[in-house]
Write a protein that holds these residues in place. Structure first.
Motif: not given
Lengths: 108, 112
Positions: A31, A33, A35, A48, B99-100
């Protein structure tokens, strides 16, 4: 070691214009992400993306994950001054790593 | 809900002095913990990460060290600061297998 490369490094555009920024890697990620970071603060998670080819929308922001899960893009429609900031992409192998970011400045 | 606390917010230290930055997480257990450094508003350089108490992985050889004395406490230290240690230091946590990452407010360190 997996690396994430972001482009462009800097982008300055007029309010109301559209823009796309990119996050690329030679490696496959489970995955990615995105930000956004304001000056003097920590990054805040926007989204995500998990599935190859996935598209997610967050108001005027559209995020896409590449089919091969090696790259991602962020498209902003009708940019506003409030979109100004540092946009970072991140992924995880056994630890979370970040690209160097795209610094976006929207001119009123 | 989970929160992460990082302090101090700003710090000015002379060259050669020691450093201790502390980060604590509330509302979760057994998190992964991270220390990043950010220079000049650019990307985040991973310094250390930890998957458990006493388990520290170092990513970059440097003048810094990290410790995790408790499950939700992560400390960044130096015995003698260098000018090049100046920067914006960020602590973060994540859940295992997720994953965050969630970040603290950061510490602006200036070594003079």
């Amino acid at each position: 070691t997996q690396l994430l490369e972001q482009s462009p490094q800097f982008l300055s555009i007029q309010e109301g214009e559209n823009l796309t920024v990119y996050c690329n890697s030679s490696s496959v990620f489970s995955s990615l992400q995105w930000y956004r970071q304001e000056p003097g603060e920590g990054p805040v998670l926007l989204v995500t993306v998990v599935t190859g080819g996935e598209v997610k929308k967050l108001k005027r922001l559209t995020f896409q994950f590449g089919d091969a899960r090696k790259d991602s893009s962020l498209h902003i429609t009708a940019a506003q001054p409030g979109d100004t900031g540092l946009y970072l992409c991140a992924g995880r192998d056994d630890k979370i790593i970040f690209g160097k970011g795209t610094r976006l400045h929207i001119l009123p | 809900s989970q929160t992460i606390h990082q302090w101090p917010a700003t710090l000015v230290q002379p060259v050669g002095s020691p450093l201790s930055l502390e980060c604590t997480v509330e509302g979760t257990s057994n998190p992964n913990l991270y220390w990043y450094r950010q220079a000049a508003g650019r990307g985040l350089q991973l310094l250390f990460y930890s998957v458990g108490i006493g388990q520290i992985s170092s990513e970059v050889p440097q003048n810094l060290s990290a410790s995790r004395p408790q499950d939700r406490q992560f400390i960044l230290s130096s015995k003698k600061l260098l000018l090049s240690d100046s920067g914006f230091y960020l602590c973060a946590w994540s859940r295992k297998g997720v994953d965050e990452a969630f970040f603290g407010q950061g510490t602006r360190l200036t070594v003079v």
